[in-house]
Design an enzyme around this catalytic site. Structure first.
Site, PDB file in Angstrom:
ATOM      1  N   LYS A  19       0.816  -1.213   0.000  1.00 19.47           N
ATOM      2  CA  LYS A  19       0.000   0.000   0.000  1.00 19.47           C
ATOM      3  C   LYS A  19       0.852   1.267   0.000  1.00 19.47           C
ATOM      4  O   LYS A  19       2.014   1.258   0.392  1.00 19.47           O
ATOM      5  CB  LYS A  19      -0.998  -0.029   1.168  1.00 19.47           C
ATOM      6  CG  LYS A  19      -2.164  -0.964   0.838  1.00 19.47           C
ATOM      7  CD  LYS A  19      -3.294  -0.906   1.808  1.00 19.47           C
ATOM      8  CE  LYS A  19      -4.409  -1.861   1.304  1.00 19.47           C
ATOM      9  NZ  LYS A  19      -5.457  -2.049   2.301  1.00 19.47           N
ATOM     10  N   ARG A  73      -3.474  -9.949   5.067  1.00 15.63           N
ATOM     11  CA  ARG A  73      -3.852 -10.051   3.654  1.00 15.63           C
ATOM     12  C   ARG A  73      -2.713  -9.527   2.774  1.00 15.63           C
ATOM     13  O   ARG A  73      -2.367  -8.344   2.871  1.00 15.63           O
ATOM     14  CB  ARG A  73      -5.131  -9.236   3.440  1.00 15.63           C
ATOM     15  CG  ARG A  73      -5.680  -9.258   2.032  1.00 15.63           C
ATOM     16  CD  ARG A  73      -6.936  -8.384   1.960  1.00 15.63           C
ATOM     17  NE  ARG A  73      -7.480  -8.321   0.617  1.00 15.63           N
ATOM     18  CZ  ARG A  73      -7.039  -7.491  -0.316  1.00 15.63           C
ATOM     19  NH1 ARG A  73      -6.073  -6.643  -0.056  1.00 15.63           N
ATOM     20  NH2 ARG A  73      -7.578  -7.502  -1.517  1.00 15.63           N
TER      21      ARG A  73
HETATM   22  C1  7PM Z   1      -4.987  -0.180  -4.902  1.00 15.52           C
HETATM   23  C2  7PM Z   1      -4.863   0.139  -3.549  1.00 15.52           C
HETATM   24  C3  7PM Z   1      -5.522  -1.379  -5.279  1.00 15.52           C
HETATM   25  C4  7PM Z   1      -5.335  -0.748  -2.609  1.00 15.52           C
HETATM   26  C5  7PM Z   1      -5.967  -2.257  -4.353  1.00 15.52           C
HETATM   27  C6  7PM Z   1      -5.918  -1.934  -2.998  1.00 15.52           C
HETATM   28  C7  7PM Z   1      -8.149  -4.450   1.712  1.00 15.52           C
HETATM   29  C8  7PM Z   1      -9.191  -5.224   1.230  1.00 15.52           C
HETATM   30  C9  7PM Z   1      -8.259  -4.140  -0.421  1.00 15.52           C
HETATM   31  C10 7PM Z   1      -7.879  -4.438   3.119  1.00 15.52           C
HETATM   32  C11 7PM Z   1      -9.701  -5.974   3.354  1.00 15.52           C
HETATM   33  C12 7PM Z   1      -5.367  -4.067  -2.057  1.00 15.52           C
HETATM   34  C13 7PM Z   1      -6.302  -2.887  -1.950  1.00 15.52           C
HETATM   35  N1  7PM Z   1      -7.570  -3.811   0.667  1.00 15.52           N
HETATM   36  N2  7PM Z   1      -9.968  -5.990   2.033  1.00 15.52           N
HETATM   37  N3  7PM Z   1      -9.250  -5.028  -0.113  1.00 15.52           N
HETATM   38  N4  7PM Z   1      -8.680  -5.224   3.885  1.00 15.52           N
HETATM   39  N5  7PM Z   1     -10.435  -6.721   4.193  1.00 15.52           N
HETATM   40  O1  7PM Z   1      -4.267  -3.950  -1.513  1.00 15.52           O
HETATM   41  O2  7PM Z   1      -6.995  -3.753   3.638  1.00 15.52           O
HETATM   42  O3  7PM Z   1      -5.702  -5.067  -2.704  1.00 15.52           O
HETATM   43  S1  7PM Z   1      -7.974  -3.503  -2.026  1.00 15.52           S
END
Ligand code: 7PM
Length: 275
Positions: free
Chosen positions: A223, A257
């Protein structure tokens, strides 16, 4: 302490940090095999993550990406449902569906999903109903605002207590609708309507979220807060991501995750050994 997280056909003993591997199902722009080839690529990737030690797979059609333009219901369904159907027969770990759309939840559950991972914490009309008459586990995440605009100017008086109060409120609502306590994960939602300062405060005080009594899921993998701290764009944040995963696990997070499963599994084995 024996805390079992119930999710679909699985029961996870969260006595050590667990790794949730991210499986993005994106349209395949390199071949014109269409939906079959993007589904096949995602299934191959998922099986590789299991081989690397993933405890859970999180399948997403990218509708929850911050700043991303919304994916239509039909497009999201056609991306994720074939992947969940295929994985539900061959995967040896729980399958999570990353969506906020009730219809995607319903069809994913029918296709064999074990967990609903919802960045909107089941606030969408019909989302509670979609999960309540099933056995799936749910992850309730905090987000301020909506993905298209949430990073423009996030404001909190006290980010830790506001995130915590939101999660307590959602936990109570979801339990009142009949989802038992042992089916619910909570997530502070790193990067979802939070500045670098807010994200750092939440990591520093992650332990104060533990007294809600639910297992915490944390997503910091690659991130932008890590880019802001250590430099590098998305593909260059592995070491910072490992540091963040280790810190989160040390502070009591039970599910981490991540994109980079093998590296995280090794790092968290060291955490588990000293816990
Ligand atoms: C760009 C920035 C693309 C961030 C995708 C993301 C989370 C999640 C995501 C989290 C839970 C990624 C994120 N982040 N679900 N879905 N917790 N529960 O890193 O922090 O995939 S999308």
């Amino acid at each position: 302490m024996h805390s079992h997280f119930l999710c679909g056909k699985y029961q996870l003993n969260l006595n050590r940090p667990h790794v949730m591997g991210i499986v993005n199902v994106t349209p395949d722009s390199f071949s014109d095999g269409g939906q079959f080839s993007s589904a096949n690529l995602a299934v191959e990737h998922a099986l590789q993550l299991i081989a690397e030690g993933a405890d859970i797979l999180d399948v997403g059609g990218e509708s929850t990406r911050p700043g991303a333009k919304p994916v239509s219901l039909d497009e999201e369904l056609s991306r994720v449902i074939p992947v969940i159907k295929a994985l539900s027969h061959i995967a040896t770990v729980p399958i999570s569906i990353d969506t906020y759309k009730p219809e995607v939840m319903r069809q994913a559950i029918l296709a064999g999903a074990d967990i609903v991972n919802d960045v909107r914490a089941l606030q969408e009309q019909g989302a509670l109903e979609a999960v309540v008459n099933s056995k799936v586990g749910v992850c309730l995440m905090h987000m301020q605002g909506i993905p298209q605009t949430m990073q423009l100017k996030p404001v909190y008086e006290d980010v830790v207590s506001e995130v915590k109060q939101f999660l307590i409120d959602r936990l109570n609502v979801v339990m009142a609708h009949g989802v038992s306590k042992n089916r619910i994960l909570l997530d502070p939602g790193f990067g979802f309507g939070k500045t670098r300062i807010h994200n750092i405060a939440l990591i520093q005080h992650l332990d104060s979220l533990l007294d809600m009594g639910q297992p915490l899921l944390v997503g910091l993998s690659r991130k932008s807060v890590l880019g802001a701290i250590a430099g590098g764009d998305e593909g260059q944040r592995l070491y910072a991501s490992i540091a963040a995963s280790v810190i989160a696990a040390m502070k009591g997070a039970k599910i981490i995750r991540v994109h980079d499963v093998k590296a995280t599994v090794d790092a968290l084995k060291v955490v588990a050994a000293i816990q």
